[in-house]
Design a protein around this motif. Structure first.
Motif, PDB file in Angstrom:
ATOM      1  N   PRO A   1       0.844  -1.208   0.000  1.00  0.00           N
ATOM      2  CA  PRO A   1       0.000   0.000   0.000  1.00  0.00           C
ATOM      3  C   PRO A   1       0.871   1.247   0.000  1.00  0.00           C
ATOM      4  N   GLU A   2       0.281   2.362  -0.356  1.00  0.00           N
ATOM      5  CA  GLU A   2       1.010   3.631  -0.264  1.00  0.00           C
ATOM      6  C   GLU A   2       1.068   4.115   1.179  1.00  0.00           C
ATOM      7  N   VAL A   3       0.013   3.816   1.940  1.00  0.00           N
ATOM      8  CA  VAL A   3      -0.032   4.204   3.354  1.00  0.00           C
ATOM      9  C   VAL A   3      -0.722   3.107   4.149  1.00  0.00           C
ATOM     10  N   LEU A   4      -0.191   2.820   5.331  1.00  0.00           N
ATOM     11  CA  LEU A   4      -0.864   1.980   6.325  1.00  0.00           C
ATOM     12  C   LEU A   4      -1.311   2.892   7.453  1.00  0.00           C
ATOM     13  N   THR A   5      -2.559   2.751   7.874  1.00  0.00           N
ATOM     14  CA  THR A   5      -3.080   3.584   8.952  1.00  0.00           C
ATOM     15  C   THR A   5      -3.424   2.734  10.168  1.00  0.00           C
ATOM     16  N   PHE A   6      -3.059   3.233  11.348  1.00  0.00           N
ATOM     17  CA  PHE A   6      -3.373   2.559  12.599  1.00  0.00           C
ATOM     18  C   PHE A   6      -4.732   3.032  13.115  1.00  0.00           C
TER      19      PHE A   6
ATOM     20  N   ASP B   1     -14.126   6.561   3.902  1.00  0.00           N
ATOM     21  CA  ASP B   1     -14.555   6.302   5.276  1.00  0.00           C
ATOM     22  C   ASP B   1     -13.576   6.893   6.284  1.00  0.00           C
ATOM     23  N   LEU B   2     -12.287   6.749   5.987  1.00  0.00           N
ATOM     24  CA  LEU B   2     -11.270   7.246   6.908  1.00  0.00           C
ATOM     25  C   LEU B   2     -11.411   8.753   7.102  1.00  0.00           C
ATOM     26  N   PHE B   3     -11.569   9.495   6.012  1.00  0.00           N
ATOM     27  CA  PHE B   3     -11.746  10.943   6.123  1.00  0.00           C
ATOM     28  C   PHE B   3     -13.033  11.276   6.884  1.00  0.00           C
ATOM     29  N   TYR B   4     -14.079  10.527   6.638  1.00  0.00           N
ATOM     30  CA  TYR B   4     -15.386  10.856   7.197  1.00  0.00           C
ATOM     31  C   TYR B   4     -15.496  10.486   8.677  1.00  0.00           C
ATOM     32  N   TYR B   5     -14.918   9.354   9.064  1.00  0.00           N
ATOM     33  CA  TYR B   5     -15.138   8.836  10.416  1.00  0.00           C
ATOM     34  C   TYR B   5     -13.965   8.993  11.376  1.00  0.00           C
ATOM     35  N   GLY B   6     -12.730   8.892  10.876  1.00  0.00           N
ATOM     36  CA  GLY B   6     -11.697   8.749  11.881  1.00  0.00           C
ATOM     37  C   GLY B   6     -10.296   9.199  11.564  1.00  0.00           C
ATOM     38  N   MET B   7     -10.115  10.059  10.560  1.00  0.00           N
ATOM     39  CA  MET B   7      -8.755  10.498  10.249  1.00  0.00           C
ATOM     40  C   MET B   7      -8.179  11.304  11.404  1.00  0.00           C
ATOM     41  N   THR B   8      -6.956  10.968  11.783  1.00  0.00           N
ATOM     42  CA  THR B   8      -6.266  11.728  12.812  1.00  0.00           C
ATOM     43  C   THR B   8      -5.003  12.320  12.204  1.00  0.00           C
ATOM     44  N   ASP B   9      -4.561  13.456  12.718  1.00  0.00           N
ATOM     45  CA  ASP B   9      -3.458  14.184  12.083  1.00  0.00           C
ATOM     46  C   ASP B   9      -2.058  13.630  12.360  1.00  0.00           C
TER      47      ASP B   9
ATOM     48  N   LEU C   1      -1.072  19.952   8.486  1.00  0.00           N
ATOM     49  CA  LEU C   1      -0.988  20.245   7.059  1.00  0.00           C
ATOM     50  C   LEU C   1      -0.595  19.011   6.261  1.00  0.00           C
ATOM     51  N   PHE C   2       0.400  18.285   6.755  1.00  0.00           N
ATOM     52  CA  PHE C   2       0.985  17.164   6.014  1.00  0.00           C
ATOM     53  C   PHE C   2       0.006  16.012   5.824  1.00  0.00           C
ATOM     54  N   THR C   3      -0.663  15.610   6.884  1.00  0.00           N
ATOM     55  CA  THR C   3      -1.443  14.374   6.847  1.00  0.00           C
ATOM     56  C   THR C   3      -2.642  14.418   5.908  1.00  0.00           C
ATOM     57  N   PRO C   4      -3.560  15.385   6.024  1.00  0.00           N
ATOM     58  CA  PRO C   4      -4.733  15.331   5.145  1.00  0.00           C
ATOM     59  C   PRO C   4      -4.392  15.484   3.674  1.00  0.00           C
ATOM     60  N   ILE C   5      -3.415  16.334   3.349  1.00  0.00           N
ATOM     61  CA  ILE C   5      -3.054  16.525   1.941  1.00  0.00           C
ATOM     62  C   ILE C   5      -2.384  15.276   1.390  1.00  0.00           C
ATOM     63  N   THR C   6      -1.523  14.665   2.183  1.00  0.00           N
ATOM     64  CA  THR C   6      -0.865  13.427   1.749  1.00  0.00           C
ATOM     65  C   THR C   6      -1.885  12.315   1.555  1.00  0.00           C
ATOM     66  N   LEU C   7      -2.771  12.137   2.533  1.00  0.00           N
ATOM     67  CA  LEU C   7      -3.753  11.058   2.451  1.00  0.00           C
ATOM     68  C   LEU C   7      -4.685  11.216   1.259  1.00  0.00           C
ATOM     69  N   TYR C   8      -5.021  12.440   0.921  1.00  0.00           N
ATOM     70  CA  TYR C   8      -5.946  12.649  -0.193  1.00  0.00           C
ATOM     71  C   TYR C   8      -5.384  12.090  -1.502  1.00  0.00           C
ATOM     72  N   ASN C   9      -4.079  12.001  -1.594  1.00  0.00           N
ATOM     73  CA  ASN C   9      -3.432  11.516  -2.811  1.00  0.00           C
ATOM     74  C   ASN C   9      -3.194  10.010  -2.815  1.00  0.00           C
ATOM     75  N   VAL C  10      -3.635   9.321  -1.784  1.00  0.00           N
ATOM     76  CA  VAL C  10      -3.423   7.879  -1.671  1.00  0.00           C
ATOM     77  C   VAL C  10      -4.407   7.126  -2.562  1.00  0.00           C
ATOM     78  N   GLN C  11      -3.884   6.159  -3.295  1.00  0.00           N
ATOM     79  CA  GLN C  11      -4.714   5.277  -4.114  1.00  0.00           C
ATOM     80  C   GLN C  11      -4.917   3.911  -3.458  1.00  0.00           C
ATOM     81  N   LYS C  12      -3.949   3.491  -2.642  1.00  0.00           N
ATOM     82  CA  LYS C  12      -4.019   2.167  -2.022  1.00  0.00           C
ATOM     83  C   LYS C  12      -3.690   2.293  -0.540  1.00  0.00           C
TER      84      LYS C  12
END
Length: 322
Positions: free
Chosen positions: A111-116, A141-149, A178-189
Motif C-alpha cells: 500500500p502507499e499508506v498503512l493507517t493505525f 470512510d477514513l476521512f469521514y469517520y476517523g482520520m487523525t493528524d 498540514l501534512f497528513t490530510p493533503i498526503t492522504l488525499y493523494n493515496v490510491q491504495k
C-alpha cells in the motif's frame, strides 16, 4: 530493507532509552528494518545516548545537525532512509513489544499508506484510544469517520512521499495538521492495522503542551492552505471529512487565542473577521462539538471572544463541554 523508523531527538534524555529499547525489542530480524536516530541539536545528554545505541546495534544509524526543528529533522530522516516504508516515531514515545512482524505482514500488498486504528495514551494525555472502528473500509470512510493528524499513526511508502514531493513544511508548529490530510488525499491504495501499538506520551515541556502566539499564526496559515486545497476535492464524503478536521483546527486556534490573553484574543478576532467562511465550516461540521460552539457563539448577545472565553472557563472549571 522493508522499513525505516525515523526518530527525531531533541532534549529527551529521560525518555530516549525507553523509545529505542521498544524499537529494538521486536520479532523480526534486524536486517529487515533500520532505525534512523537524528539528533536535532540537543543540549542535554541525548546525543550520548544516541552514540551508545548506534555503537551497539548495527541497524541504528546516527545523524546529528544544528537545531532545525521537528519538520526539518523528519525531512532529513526521509532523505536518508533506505527502507521501502517509513514510520515517524517521536523520541519520547514507544511502541509495543513484538509488533513489527504483524505490521510488516500488513505491508505485503505494497500500500502507499498503512493507517493505525488507535493509540495507547500515556501520561496526562486526554483523547480517544480508538480513532475509527470497523465502519472504516476505505479512504472515504477514513476521512469521514476517523482520520487523525499525527504522522505517528501512519506508515508511508517512501517512494510515494518522495515522488510526490511530500515533505514537512519547515519552521512551523502543527506540521502534521498540514501534512497528513493533503498526503492522504493523494493515496490510491490504503492498508489498515486494526489495533493499538503506539504509546503516545503527554509530558510537561513537550511541543504539544506549549501554548504561544506562534501556534495561532501557524494554525491560521495551515487552515488557510487547507481551505484552498479543499476547493479541489470532488468526493462529497472526503470533502465533508476534510472540512470537519478543519473545524476542529479552527476550534483549536480559538483555544490558543484565549490561552494567550488579550494579544491572542485580538489575533484570533482578526483572523475570524478576515475569514467568515470559517464560521460556515464550523456550522456544517460532522462532529457536534464545533457545531455547538458555532451556534452558542452566533446566538450569544456578547462578542464571540467573550462568549468563547466563557465556554473555556466552563470547561476548565467543570471539565465538560469540549
Amino acid at each position: 530493507m522493508r522499513l525505516s523508523i525515523i526518530v527525531p531527538v531533541y532534549n529527551v534524555e529521560p525518555y530516549l532509552e525507553k523509545c529505542l529499547d521498544s524499537l529494538l525489542d521486536q520479532n523480526i530480524d534486524k536486517s529487515q528494518y533500520e532505525i534512523l536516530v537524528l539528533n536535532d541539536g540537543s543540549t542535554d545528554k541525548s546525543l550520548e545516548i544516541v552514540h551508545k545505541y548506534a555503537d551497539k546495534y548495527s541497524n541504528i544509524q546516527e545523524f546529528s545537525h544544528p537545531n532545525k526543528g521537528l519538520s526539518g529533522t523528519r525531512n532529513v530522516g526521509l532523505k536518508n532512509a533506505t527502507g521501502d516504508y517509513v514510520w515517524f516515531v517521536d523520541s519520547d514515545d514507544w511502541i509495543e513489544k513484538d509488533c513489527l512482524k504483524g505490521i510488516i505482514e500488513k505491508l505485503k500488498d505494497n500500500p502507499e499508506v498503512l493507517t493505525f486504528s488507535g493509540m495507547i495514551p500515556e501520561g496526562n494525555r486526554i483523547g480517544k484510544a480508538d480513532f475509527y472502528d470497523e465502519r472504516v473500509k476505505d479512504l472515504e470512510d477514513l476521512f469521514y469517520y476517523g482520520m487523525t493528524d499525527p504522522v505517528q499513526f501512519y506508515i508511508y511508502n517512501r517512494q510515494f512521499l518522495i515522488s510526490n514531493n511530500f515533505y514537512f513544511k519547515e519552521g512551523i508548529k502543527h506540521e502534521d495538521t498540514l501534512f497528513t490530510p493533503i498526503t492522504l488525499y493523494n493515496v490510491q491504495k490504503l492498508a489498515f492495522y486494526r489495533g493499538a501499538v503506539y504509546h503516545l506520551l503527554c509530558r510537561p515541556g513537550s511541543i504539544t503542551t506549549v501554548t504561544d502566539i506562534k501556534r495561532i499564526v501557524d494554525l491560521a496559515d495551515n487552515i488557510r492552505i487547507l481551505y484552498d486545497f479543499s476547493k479541489k476535492i470532488k468526493e462529497p464524503k472526503i470533502k465533508l471529512g476534510f472540512k470537519n478536521k478543519m473545524a476542529h483546527r479552527i476550534t483549536e486556534m480559538l483555544n490558543y487565542g484565549i490561552a494567550n490573553g488579550k494579544k491572542g484574543e485580538e489575533l484570533v478576532r482578526q483572523i475570524m473577521n478576515e475569514h467568515p467562511e470559517y464560521w460556515s465550516i464550523m456550522k456544517t461540521a460532522i462532529d457536534k462539538k464545533p457545531r455547538c460552539i458555532y451556534y452558542i457563539i452566533r446566538n450569544s448577545p456578547f462578542s464571540f471572544i467573550a462568549t468563547y472565553r466563557f465556554l473555556v472557563n466552563i470547561k476548565q472549571t467543570f471539565n465538560i463541554f469540549f
